[in-house]
Design an enzyme around this catalytic site. Sequence first.
Site, PDB file in Angstrom:
ATOM      1  N   VAL A   1      37.725  36.609  50.986  1.00 34.67           N
ATOM      2  CA  VAL A   1      37.353  35.431  51.792  1.00 34.67           C
ATOM      3  C   VAL A   1      38.400  34.321  51.737  1.00 34.67           C
ATOM      4  O   VAL A   1      38.251  33.286  52.389  1.00 34.67           O
ATOM      5  CB  VAL A   1      35.971  34.843  51.397  1.00 34.67           C
ATOM      6  CG1 VAL A   1      34.864  35.855  51.625  1.00 34.67           C
ATOM      7  CG2 VAL A   1      35.976  34.323  49.969  1.00 34.67           C
ATOM      8  N   GLY A   2      39.428  34.523  50.929  1.00 37.03           N
ATOM      9  CA  GLY A   2      40.491  33.514  50.877  1.00 37.03           C
ATOM     10  C   GLY A   2      40.586  32.770  49.556  1.00 37.03           C
ATOM     11  O   GLY A   2      41.129  31.660  49.491  1.00 37.03           O
TER      12      GLY A   2
ATOM     13  N   LYS B   1      44.570  34.037  36.678  1.00 37.94           N
ATOM     14  CA  LYS B   1      43.679  35.082  37.223  1.00 37.94           C
ATOM     15  C   LYS B   1      43.410  36.027  36.056  1.00 37.94           C
ATOM     16  O   LYS B   1      44.221  36.914  35.753  1.00 37.94           O
ATOM     17  CB  LYS B   1      44.403  35.812  38.372  1.00 37.94           C
ATOM     18  CG  LYS B   1      43.694  37.057  38.881  1.00 37.94           C
ATOM     19  CD  LYS B   1      42.946  36.815  40.159  1.00 37.94           C
ATOM     20  CE  LYS B   1      42.328  38.101  40.688  1.00 37.94           C
ATOM     21  NZ  LYS B   1      41.498  37.867  41.886  1.00 37.94           N
TER      22      LYS B   1
ATOM     23  N   ASP C   1      47.456  38.756  42.719  1.00 34.59           N
ATOM     24  CA  ASP C   1      47.155  37.388  43.169  1.00 34.59           C
ATOM     25  C   ASP C   1      48.077  36.387  42.478  1.00 34.59           C
ATOM     26  O   ASP C   1      48.497  35.399  43.089  1.00 34.59           O
ATOM     27  CB  ASP C   1      45.675  37.067  42.900  1.00 34.59           C
ATOM     28  CG  ASP C   1      44.759  37.809  43.866  1.00 34.59           C
ATOM     29  OD1 ASP C   1      45.269  38.504  44.766  1.00 34.59           O
ATOM     30  OD2 ASP C   1      43.520  37.695  43.727  1.00 34.59           O
TER      31      ASP C   1
ATOM     32  N   GLY D   1      38.600  33.979  40.298  1.00 39.36           N
ATOM     33  CA  GLY D   1      37.743  35.106  39.938  1.00 39.36           C
ATOM     34  C   GLY D   1      38.177  36.387  40.644  1.00 39.36           C
ATOM     35  O   GLY D   1      39.284  36.492  41.183  1.00 39.36           O
TER      36      GLY D   1
HETATM   37  N1  LIG Z   1      43.549  30.518  55.987  1.00 38.40           N
HETATM   38  C1  LIG Z   1      44.218  31.658  56.032  1.00 38.40           C
HETATM   39  N2  LIG Z   1      45.285  31.777  56.869  1.00 38.40           N
HETATM   40  C2  LIG Z   1      45.967  32.939  56.946  1.00 38.40           C
HETATM   41  N3  LIG Z   1      45.673  34.056  56.240  1.00 38.40           N
HETATM   42  C3  LIG Z   1      44.633  33.990  55.401  1.00 38.40           C
HETATM   43  C4  LIG Z   1      43.858  32.800  55.251  1.00 38.40           C
HETATM   44  N4  LIG Z   1      42.880  33.034  54.356  1.00 38.40           N
HETATM   45  C5  LIG Z   1      43.039  34.294  53.938  1.00 38.40           C
HETATM   46  N5  LIG Z   1      44.078  34.883  54.565  1.00 38.40           N
HETATM   47  C6  LIG Z   1      44.534  36.273  54.369  1.00 38.40           C
HETATM   48  O1  LIG Z   1      43.378  37.083  54.245  1.00 38.40           O
HETATM   49  C7  LIG Z   1      43.539  38.028  53.190  1.00 38.40           C
HETATM   50  C8  LIG Z   1      42.449  37.813  52.124  1.00 38.40           C
HETATM   51  O2  LIG Z   1      42.618  36.524  51.550  1.00 38.40           O
HETATM   52  P1  LIG Z   1      42.704  36.337  49.968  1.00 38.40           P
HETATM   53  O3  LIG Z   1      43.629  37.331  49.362  1.00 38.40           O
HETATM   54  O4  LIG Z   1      43.017  34.903  49.708  1.00 38.40           O
HETATM   55  O5  LIG Z   1      41.198  36.703  49.567  1.00 38.40           O
HETATM   56  P2  LIG Z   1      40.530  36.746  48.114  1.00 38.40           P
HETATM   57  O6  LIG Z   1      39.206  36.141  48.252  1.00 38.40           O
HETATM   58  O7  LIG Z   1      41.463  36.151  47.145  1.00 38.40           O
HETATM   59  O8  LIG Z   1      40.386  38.323  47.830  1.00 38.40           O
HETATM   60  P3  LIG Z   1      40.149  39.067  46.383  1.00 38.40           P
HETATM   61  O9  LIG Z   1      38.681  39.161  46.221  1.00 38.40           O
HETATM   62  O10 LIG Z   1      40.814  40.399  46.622  1.00 38.40           O
HETATM   63  O11 LIG Z   1      40.833  38.265  45.313  1.00 38.40           O
HETATM   64  C9  LIG Z   1      44.953  37.851  52.676  1.00 38.40           C
HETATM   65  O12 LIG Z   1      45.807  38.753  53.357  1.00 38.40           O
HETATM   66  C10 LIG Z   1      45.295  36.423  53.061  1.00 38.40           C
HETATM   67  O13 LIG Z   1      46.685  36.194  53.212  1.00 38.40           O
HETATM   68  C1  LIG Z   2      39.631  44.871  44.637  1.00 39.15           C
HETATM   69  C2  LIG Z   2      39.299  43.550  45.305  1.00 39.15           C
HETATM   70  N1  LIG Z   2      40.470  43.009  45.933  1.00 39.15           N
HETATM   71  C3  LIG Z   2      38.721  42.539  44.315  1.00 39.15           C
HETATM   72  N2  LIG Z   2      39.742  42.150  43.367  1.00 39.15           N
HETATM   73  C4  LIG Z   2      37.485  43.030  43.598  1.00 39.15           C
HETATM   74  C5  LIG Z   2      36.310  43.084  44.535  1.00 39.15           C
HETATM   75  C6  LIG Z   2      35.079  43.625  43.861  1.00 39.15           C
HETATM   76  C7  LIG Z   2      33.897  43.683  44.801  1.00 39.15           C
HETATM   77  C8  LIG Z   2      32.749  44.365  44.155  1.00 39.15           C
HETATM   78  C9  LIG Z   2      31.483  44.249  44.985  1.00 39.15           C
HETATM   79  O1  LIG Z   2      31.033  43.127  45.249  1.00 39.15           O
HETATM   80  O2  LIG Z   2      30.962  45.289  45.413  1.00 39.15           O
HETATM   81 MG   LIG Z   3      42.343  36.895  45.422  1.00 41.18          MG
END
Ligand SMILES: Nc1ncnc2c1ncn2[C@@H]1O[C@H](COP(=O)(O)OP(=O)(O)OP(=O)(O)O)[C@@H](O)[C@H]1O
Ligand SMILES: C[C@H](N)[C@H](N)CCCCCC(=O)O
Ligand SMILES: [Mg+2]
Length: 202
Positions: free
Chosen positions: A14-15, A33, A44, A101
């Site tokens: 979700v970002g 992280k 990350d 997280g």
């Molecule tokens: N505001 C934004 N503008 C451009 N790209 C974005 C934006 N938000 C997220 N993304 C892209 O969407 C994807 C998912 O975002 P991100 O990696 O931040 O999610 P996350 O919540 O950290 O995921 P995880 O659970 O895997 O840690 C990435 O490729 C990121 O670059």
């Molecule tokens: C691998 C991924 N990018 C995250 N780091 C971990 C996401 C776990 C999700 C588990 C779940 O909610 O089913």
């Molecule tokens: Mg992440």
Amino acid sequence: MLKPIFITGIGTGVGKTVTSAIVTEHLKADYWKPIQSGDLENSDTITVKQLVSNDKTYFHPEVYKLTQPLSPHLSARLDGIEIDINTIKVPETQNTLVIEGAGGLMVPLNQQFLIVDLIAQLKAEVILVSQHYLGSINHTLLSYELLKSRNIPVKGILFNGHNPDSEAYITQYTKLKHLGTIPVLNNLDKNSVKEAGKHLTL
Ligand SMILES: Nc1ncnc2c1ncn2[C@@H]1O[C@H](COP(=O)(O)OP(=O)(O)OP(=O)(O)O)[C@@H](O)[C@H]1O
Ligand SMILES: C[C@H](N)[C@H](N)CCCCCC(=O)O
Ligand SMILES: [Mg+2]
């Protein structure tokens, strides 16, 4: 000691990492992280390092670097280990610490503990990252209810993307502080990350 800021989200992808980079840069905070599940070549921590430009941020090493991009409990099991949450201690720093997280709040770390338990153990306050999609109001309010039921302090909610109606509903229902919205960053780089932080209330 300053309470660490735990960046969690309403789900995976979700970002949180993009938000962590923006918050880390804006506060010139440290970043940590503790559990990286998969993507070790493009972790990350590596991503946030590439997006942060200040020279004060220290990147604390992960405690668990799991090879599979799966829920940490399973990723750990496939690597032949079990995550011991007592080994995950807040690193020493005088700086504000941003902790990212893995996935959302109810993501399992082992057979007993979830991300939400880790947040409580680390005595952190939460920034909840929400993203707009059909179903996200439900995921956001469920995350809020869980944090409330565990008495976890919440600094506020950040929206990745903008949807005025959903944001109004969520903020009036939860009374969480709206910390701002993050636009879609077509050029995700040091400049856009620095700029995005200027529009947040942290
Ligand atoms: N505001 C934004 N503008 C451009 N790209 C974005 C934006 N938000 C997220 N993304 C892209 O969407 C994807 C998912 O975002 P991100 O990696 O931040 O999610 P996350 O919540 O950290 O995921 P995880 O659970 O895997 O840690 C990435 O490729 C990121 O670059
Ligand atoms: C691998 C991924 N990018 C995250 N780091 C971990 C996401 C776990 C999700 C588990 C779940 O909610 O089913
Ligand atoms: Mg992440």
